[in-house]
Design a protein around this motif. Sequence first.
Motif, PDB file in Angstrom:
ATOM      1  N   GLN A 263      70.592  37.583  -6.209  1.00 25.36           N
ATOM      2  CA  GLN A 263      70.767  36.502  -7.167  1.00 25.36           C
ATOM      3  C   GLN A 263      69.473  35.742  -7.428  1.00 25.36           C
ATOM      4  O   GLN A 263      69.371  35.014  -8.416  1.00 25.36           O
ATOM      5  N   ALA A 264      68.488  35.908  -6.567  1.00 26.00           N
ATOM      6  CA  ALA A 264      67.232  35.179  -6.720  1.00 26.00           C
ATOM      7  C   ALA A 264      66.354  35.782  -7.812  1.00 26.00           C
ATOM      8  O   ALA A 264      65.807  35.067  -8.655  1.00 26.00           O
ATOM      9  N   HIS A 265      66.223  37.114  -7.806  1.00 29.96           N
ATOM     10  CA  HIS A 265      65.303  37.773  -8.733  1.00 29.96           C
ATOM     11  C   HIS A 265      65.939  38.946  -9.478  1.00 29.96           C
ATOM     12  O   HIS A 265      65.255  39.612 -10.243  1.00 29.96           O
ATOM     13  N   PHE A 266      67.212  39.228  -9.239  1.00 28.10           N
ATOM     14  CA  PHE A 266      67.933  40.332  -9.868  1.00 28.10           C
ATOM     15  C   PHE A 266      67.250  41.678  -9.589  1.00 28.10           C
ATOM     16  O   PHE A 266      67.094  42.522 -10.458  1.00 28.10           O
ATOM     17  N   ARG A 267      66.873  41.872  -8.316  1.00 26.05           N
ATOM     18  CA  ARG A 267      66.314  43.125  -7.836  1.00 26.05           C
ATOM     19  C   ARG A 267      67.428  43.970  -7.221  1.00 26.05           C
ATOM     20  O   ARG A 267      68.308  43.442  -6.547  1.00 26.05           O
ATOM     21  N   VAL A 268      67.354  45.264  -7.406  1.00 28.69           N
ATOM     22  CA  VAL A 268      68.330  46.173  -6.811  1.00 28.69           C
ATOM     23  C   VAL A 268      67.973  46.412  -5.348  1.00 28.69           C
ATOM     24  O   VAL A 268      66.876  46.876  -5.032  1.00 28.69           O
ATOM     25  N   HIS A 269      68.902  46.107  -4.449  1.00 28.36           N
ATOM     26  CA  HIS A 269      68.691  46.323  -3.018  1.00 28.36           C
ATOM     27  C   HIS A 269      69.422  47.565  -2.517  1.00 28.36           C
ATOM     28  O   HIS A 269      68.999  48.161  -1.532  1.00 28.36           O
ATOM     29  N   ARG A 270      70.516  47.903  -3.172  1.00 31.24           N
ATOM     30  CA  ARG A 270      71.298  49.061  -2.718  1.00 31.24           C
ATOM     31  C   ARG A 270      72.100  49.626  -3.878  1.00 31.24           C
ATOM     32  O   ARG A 270      72.600  48.883  -4.726  1.00 31.24           O
ATOM     33  N   ILE A 271      72.201  50.949  -3.909  1.00 32.48           N
ATOM     34  CA  ILE A 271      73.099  51.616  -4.855  1.00 32.48           C
ATOM     35  C   ILE A 271      73.918  52.639  -4.084  1.00 32.48           C
ATOM     36  O   ILE A 271      73.366  53.476  -3.359  1.00 32.48           O
ATOM     37  N   GLU A 272      75.231  52.566  -4.225  1.00 36.77           N
ATOM     38  CA  GLU A 272      76.134  53.553  -3.632  1.00 36.77           C
ATOM     39  C   GLU A 272      76.611  54.485  -4.748  1.00 36.77           C
ATOM     40  O   GLU A 272      77.087  54.032  -5.789  1.00 36.77           O
ATOM     41  N   PHE A 273      76.467  55.792  -4.524  1.00 31.69           N
ATOM     42  CA  PHE A 273      76.806  56.798  -5.526  1.00 31.69           C
ATOM     43  C   PHE A 273      78.086  57.519  -5.115  1.00 31.69           C
ATOM     44  O   PHE A 273      78.234  57.916  -3.954  1.00 31.69           O
TER      45      PHE A 273
END
Length: 269
Positions: A192-202
């Motif tokens: 929520q701070a910078h809208f960076r992706v930390h994890r993606i589950e496929f």
Amino acid sequence: MKKLMLLASLLLASVVAQGDDANKRIAEITDAKAKGLAVAKEMKARNTGWGDSEAKMTMILRDKGGNETDRKVRVKSLEVEGDGDKGLSIFDEPRDVEGTAFLTYSHIEGNDDQWLYLPALKRVKRISSSNKSGPWMGSEFAYEDLSSFEVEKYDYKFLREDEIEGEKVYVVESYPTYDNSGYSKTVTWVDQAHFRVHRIEFFDEKGDALKTMDVSEFKQYLDKFWRGHKQVMTNHQTGKSTVVKWSDYEFNTGLDENDFNKSSLKRAR
């Protein structure tokens, strides 16, 4: 010195204010689909305007038994106004893949265009849209994972707020709307701070958990754009994984469309 410190403080305050405004707008949305879309749009907006970049990448392939193979890659990227980004990956090591080059034209809508130059065969191979779910250069990344993120190519559903590594995040489901995706959906964790992706589950076409990519070691460039310098893609079905380590990022290096011409793939250096 005081002026520089004041300028830095004002810049930081401006970034924080932008984040607060975005989170406030998102908090006011009650529909899950609209809320998920709002998060995706903010993600894209935060990563628009970087122009072009070059970086180096070390890719470590690990099999189920823990055996490793390293690959050294140079990556060039170009923003394209009104369409998806263009990317060129050139393999330098080991010798069995040296000179291999991979070119991607991402698109806002429809299937992306991708080509692979194989020096042993001295030919350029077009990657068909039906093969985008296949493994890229023996890694746990699929060809479709190499395309730039384009908001229009997915439907969204906001799931919840959560935390990851002490960061407050939004968790959003995405459903590919383009043909021949190997995924039924992905679940993305966005801070929520910078809208960076930390994890993606496929999730595979049957809806079963397939892979998880964790992103860490973030650094900021041009006082605006964040890049995760470590990505770990773990395949839960095969036990294999791929670790990607990024370094030597440079922006605004003067790249243009001519540097991403498929006819020049054989001469990529």
